[in-house]
Design a protein around this motif. Structure first.
Motif, PDB file in Angstrom:
ATOM      1  N   VAL A 453     -28.022  13.266 -28.112  1.00  0.00           N
ATOM      2  CA  VAL A 453     -29.241  13.910 -27.619  1.00  0.00           C
ATOM      3  C   VAL A 453     -30.031  12.942 -26.745  1.00  0.00           C
ATOM      4  O   VAL A 453     -30.538  13.318 -25.672  1.00  0.00           O
ATOM      5  CB  VAL A 453     -30.099  14.411 -28.806  1.00  0.00           C
ATOM      6  N   SER A 454     -30.144  11.682 -27.184  1.00  0.00           N
ATOM      7  CA  SER A 454     -30.867  10.680 -26.391  1.00  0.00           C
ATOM      8  C   SER A 454     -30.237  10.528 -25.018  1.00  0.00           C
ATOM      9  O   SER A 454     -30.938  10.460 -23.994  1.00  0.00           O
ATOM     10  CB  SER A 454     -30.861   9.328 -27.119  1.00  0.00           C
ATOM     11  N   HIS A 455     -28.909  10.477 -25.000  1.00  0.00           N
ATOM     12  CA  HIS A 455     -28.193  10.321 -23.725  1.00  0.00           C
ATOM     13  C   HIS A 455     -28.476  11.492 -22.791  1.00  0.00           C
ATOM     14  O   HIS A 455     -28.742  11.304 -21.597  1.00  0.00           O
ATOM     15  CB  HIS A 455     -26.701  10.216 -23.984  1.00  0.00           C
ATOM     16  N   GLU A 456     -28.438  12.715 -23.315  1.00  0.00           N
ATOM     17  CA  GLU A 456     -28.629  13.888 -22.473  1.00  0.00           C
ATOM     18  C   GLU A 456     -30.064  13.985 -21.963  1.00  0.00           C
ATOM     19  O   GLU A 456     -30.302  14.397 -20.829  1.00  0.00           O
ATOM     20  CB  GLU A 456     -28.231  15.149 -23.243  1.00  0.00           C
ATOM     21  N   ILE A 457     -31.018  13.617 -22.797  1.00  0.00           N
ATOM     22  CA  ILE A 457     -32.419  13.597 -22.353  1.00  0.00           C
ATOM     23  C   ILE A 457     -32.592  12.560 -21.248  1.00  0.00           C
ATOM     24  O   ILE A 457     -33.230  12.815 -20.216  1.00  0.00           O
ATOM     25  CB  ILE A 457     -33.364  13.302 -23.534  1.00  0.00           C
ATOM     26  N   VAL A 503     -40.739  21.081 -32.397  1.00  0.00           N
ATOM     27  CA  VAL A 503     -39.285  21.003 -32.584  1.00  0.00           C
ATOM     28  C   VAL A 503     -38.997  20.172 -33.833  1.00  0.00           C
ATOM     29  O   VAL A 503     -39.575  19.104 -34.025  1.00  0.00           O
ATOM     30  CB  VAL A 503     -38.605  20.376 -31.355  1.00  0.00           C
ATOM     31  N   ASP A 504     -38.116  20.663 -34.682  1.00  0.00           N
ATOM     32  CA  ASP A 504     -37.736  19.947 -35.900  1.00  0.00           C
ATOM     33  C   ASP A 504     -36.910  18.722 -35.506  1.00  0.00           C
ATOM     34  O   ASP A 504     -35.802  18.861 -34.983  1.00  0.00           O
ATOM     35  CB  ASP A 504     -36.915  20.860 -36.813  1.00  0.00           C
ATOM     36  N   PRO A 505     -37.401  17.495 -35.746  1.00  0.00           N
ATOM     37  CA  PRO A 505     -36.687  16.288 -35.314  1.00  0.00           C
ATOM     38  C   PRO A 505     -35.421  16.011 -36.108  1.00  0.00           C
ATOM     39  O   PRO A 505     -34.677  15.092 -35.799  1.00  0.00           O
ATOM     40  CB  PRO A 505     -37.720  15.176 -35.544  1.00  0.00           C
ATOM     41  N   ARG A 506     -35.142  16.818 -37.138  1.00  0.00           N
ATOM     42  CA  ARG A 506     -33.938  16.628 -37.952  1.00  0.00           C
ATOM     43  C   ARG A 506     -32.861  17.670 -37.656  1.00  0.00           C
ATOM     44  O   ARG A 506     -31.771  17.609 -38.212  1.00  0.00           O
ATOM     45  CB  ARG A 506     -34.295  16.681 -39.438  1.00  0.00           C
ATOM     46  N   ASN A 507     -33.180  18.630 -36.802  1.00  0.00           N
ATOM     47  CA  ASN A 507     -32.243  19.715 -36.520  1.00  0.00           C
ATOM     48  C   ASN A 507     -31.381  19.345 -35.310  1.00  0.00           C
ATOM     49  O   ASN A 507     -31.810  19.447 -34.164  1.00  0.00           O
ATOM     50  CB  ASN A 507     -33.009  21.018 -36.257  1.00  0.00           C
ATOM     51  N   ASP A 508     -30.150  18.921 -35.589  1.00  0.00           N
ATOM     52  CA  ASP A 508     -29.299  18.444 -34.513  1.00  0.00           C
ATOM     53  C   ASP A 508     -28.884  19.550 -33.550  1.00  0.00           C
ATOM     54  O   ASP A 508     -28.793  19.342 -32.337  1.00  0.00           O
ATOM     55  CB  ASP A 508     -28.055  17.754 -35.078  1.00  0.00           C
ATOM     56  N   THR A 509     -28.661  20.751 -34.078  1.00  0.00           N
ATOM     57  CA  THR A 509     -28.231  21.863 -33.227  1.00  0.00           C
ATOM     58  C   THR A 509     -29.312  22.243 -32.227  1.00  0.00           C
ATOM     59  O   THR A 509     -29.056  22.418 -31.029  1.00  0.00           O
ATOM     60  CB  THR A 509     -27.866  23.087 -34.092  1.00  0.00           C
ATOM     61  N   THR A 510     -30.546  22.346 -32.720  1.00  0.00           N
ATOM     62  CA  THR A 510     -31.669  22.680 -31.842  1.00  0.00           C
ATOM     63  C   THR A 510     -31.903  21.586 -30.813  1.00  0.00           C
ATOM     64  O   THR A 510     -32.114  21.855 -29.622  1.00  0.00           O
ATOM     65  CB  THR A 510     -32.951  22.887 -32.669  1.00  0.00           C
ATOM     66  N   GLN A 517     -30.278  21.670 -21.956  1.00  0.00           N
ATOM     67  CA  GLN A 517     -31.008  22.608 -21.105  1.00  0.00           C
ATOM     68  C   GLN A 517     -30.613  24.059 -21.334  1.00  0.00           C
ATOM     69  O   GLN A 517     -30.442  24.832 -20.394  1.00  0.00           O
ATOM     70  CB  GLN A 517     -30.820  22.236 -19.640  1.00  0.00           C
ATOM     71  N   GLU A 518     -30.456  24.422 -22.618  1.00  0.00           N
ATOM     72  CA  GLU A 518     -30.116  25.804 -22.935  1.00  0.00           C
ATOM     73  C   GLU A 518     -31.360  26.686 -23.055  1.00  0.00           C
ATOM     74  O   GLU A 518     -31.256  27.866 -23.359  1.00  0.00           O
ATOM     75  CB  GLU A 518     -29.293  25.840 -24.235  1.00  0.00           C
TER      76      GLU A 518
END
Length: 574
Positions: A453-457, A503-510, A517-518
């Motif tokens: 997620v960090s990489h994509e952001i 945003v839930d910081p523990r929810n990997d799917t979200t 960018q969905e």
């Protein structure tokens, strides 16, 4: 963290097995373990070997293997518990079960209600009488999802009691007792999964019986061979499927022909004026294997290698393969080859580091084969279908589109900025992601999804920053902020997602859906982060022309932390 990741893999495998077999997960664990230990399909556990149930005496699986050619018997007794520890009481009960199998009178064990266990005991005793007890080996396994490094002293002491009674007595040819936890389960599973990538080959060599053309040397428990191999034979070795499996142990993937060194290798190997000098101009190739044997037949000399890996010379070999596949490789190209026979991981690792010197090796390369990096790669692939690139050139060699690639180094930098709140270090001191100070905190403790997620952001913000620098006017305040403050933007962006957009910081799917960018949340958070960072810069009277230096100073992240805390305080007061 590596233990937690491995446990996650295994739990997923057990859940899938339970679904496939339509059984409870406790039973599925037994079937799954049997399948990886004996390289069988999930449904191949023979019914007569599954003695789990009433009267089992802490034995779930009772397997007997007879080798008539060697006049030997191997008995395996397996207890599988879907728990995260190794119960000392269970080990004690396993000792009682072993005594029941090997020491109890016939009238006692035949009275046991577990008919399949009784049958197995009778089979075992019959074989002991037939072959003799000193031809029988016994292996006991206590299998859980626990960590083998965290076994209680009492459990270890109870294991010692078992070994003293059944091993030290010398009754059997051999007797061993194994605690099998997540680390060993992962190793066995990987060994099974990677079996298809194990290369066994007969490598033709250049050999002249009338003059020394081979050097064999043994020292420190390592057998080695120095020889010469034709370029075309080395190229064909690298063609063995699965493609590039021969390079699995190398610290880098195939870098292709984009670099100057590889272009030079290709040019020399394909130029009929230079190719005859290839042997002298190239550093050669280093291989390791589990076993090697020489064939000195003058008509077909070769060296047979099993489970061979090229640990140095990936670029040489892949360049020769490219030339061969292009039909341009000159027939007179020859290469120096060193082959080491060793199973010692530390020896192999030291040779990898010491011999890789044609293309520059960086800290990233030296960590590419770390166990944690391999686990992260596997987890990100399984969860998101993305390719975590451990080795430079690995994704290109595998044909993965760059939109699917998570770069190890950039992921570490972005994680440091976003989840560790240190964007300045990410911006100015990226080498620190490999330092003792940060490496384990990043790669050892981060959840793999956080790295992805960090990489994509970061990738999103970095593209926007470069676009802003190209398209905005030089006097536009956002131009330098968005270009030079990418990691700072990322740090704020995540804060906005969590604290302002809930945003839930523990929810990997979200989190991954947002990062990929969905939906519109990433765009909204990015714009808000830009606004916040602009305000931070203005509040601190920073010169917009010199923002590059500002974002390299610790003061910038301190200013951001103070501002964000003030926003939280205002929200509480409001």
């Amino acid at each position: 963290m590596s233990t937690a990741i491995k446990r996650g893999f295994i739990s997923d495998a057990i859940a899938n097995a339970a679904s496939e077999l339509n059984v409870e997960e406790d039973d599925a664990f037994m079937y799954w373990f049997y399948s990886i230990l004996f390289d069988a399909d999930l449904d191949e556990l023979p019914d007569d070997e599954l003695v789990d149930g009433a009267g089992e005496r802490q034995i779930d699986i009772f397997k007997i293997e007879v080798d008539d050619s060697n006049q030997s018997v191997h008995i395996r007794l397996i207890q599988v518990k879907n728990t995260q520890g190794f119960s000392a009481n269970t080990v004690s009960l396993m000792k009682t079960g072993l005594e029941f199998v090997f020491l109890s009178k016939q009238s006692v064990y035949q009275a046991n209600p577990n008919a399949k266990l009784v049958e197995k005991i009778e089979n075992a005793r019959q074989l002991i009488r037939q072959y003799g007890n000193n031809s029988v080996s016994v292996s006991c396994y206590f299998v859980t999802l626990g960590d083998e490094a965290d076994i209680a002293e009492e459990a270890q002491a109870n294991k010692g009691n078992i070994l003293r009674e059944f091993s030290d007595s010398g009754v059997f040819a051999s007797f061993d007792f194994h605690f099998i936890g997540v680390n060993e389960l992962d190793r066995i599973n990987n060994q099974r999964r990677n079996r298809a990538r194990q290369i066994i080959a007969d490598i033709p060599i250049v050999y002249d019986a009338n003059r020394p053309s081979i050097v064999e040397f043994d020292t420190g428990g390592v057998r080695s061979v120095l020889c010469t191999v034709k370029g075309r034979d080395l190229a064909q070795l690298a063609q063995i499927e699965p493609r590039d499996a021969i390079f699995d142990a190398n610290v880098r993937g195939n870098l292709g022909l984009g670099g100057q060194v590889n272009k030079s290798i290709y040019e020399t190997a394909t130029n009929n004026q230079k190719s005859d000098s290839f042997w002298y101009m190239n550093n050669g190739v280093t291989m390791v294997c589990e076993s090697l044997s020489m064939v000195r037949d003058p008509d077909a000399p070769s060296v047979r290698v099993e489970k061979v890996q090229i640990i140095n010379g990936c670029q040489t070999t892949s360049s020769l393969r490219s030339a061969f596949e292009d039909g341009e490789l000159q027939d007179n190209v020859k290469v120096q080859v060193k082959i080491y026979e060793s199973n010692d991981f530390n020896f192999i690792s030291n040779v990898v580091i010491a011999t890789n010197n044609q293309n520059t090796i960086g800290s990233r390369d030296l960590h590419a084969n770390d166990e944690i990096q391999q686990l992260i790669q596997r987890k990100i692939s399984e969860d998101f279908g993305l390719f975590y690139e451990r080795k430079r050139g690995e994704a290109k060699s595998a044909g993965v589109h760059k939109s699917k690639v998570i770069d190890l180094e950039k992921a570490g930098q972005a994680y440091l900025a976003i989840f560790k709140n240190q964007p300045t270090v990410s911006r100015a001191q990226k080498y620190k992601v490999y330092s003792p100070e940060f490496y384990n905190d990043i790669y050892g403790k981060a959840q793999p999804w956080q790295l992805a997620v960090s990489h994509e952001i970061y990738k999103f913000a970095e593209i926007r920053g470069r676009r802003a620098y190209r398209e905005l006017e030089p006097d536009n305040p956002s131009r330098n902020i968005l270009n030079y403050g990418v990691f700072h933007i990322c740090r704020i962006l995540w804060w906005v997602l969590v604290n302002e957009l809930s945003v839930d910081p523990r929810n990997d799917t979200t989190a991954m859906a947002i990062a990929r960018q969905e939906n519109d949340l990433l765009e909204n958070a990015y714009n808000r982060a830009n606004s916040i960072l602009s305000e931070v810069v203005n509040q601190n009277n920073e010169n917009l022309i010199n923002l590059n230096n500002y974002f390299k100073k610790a003061q910038s992240q301190q200013n951001i932390n103070q501002y964000l805390q003030s926003q939280l305080d205002q929200a509480v007061e409001g």
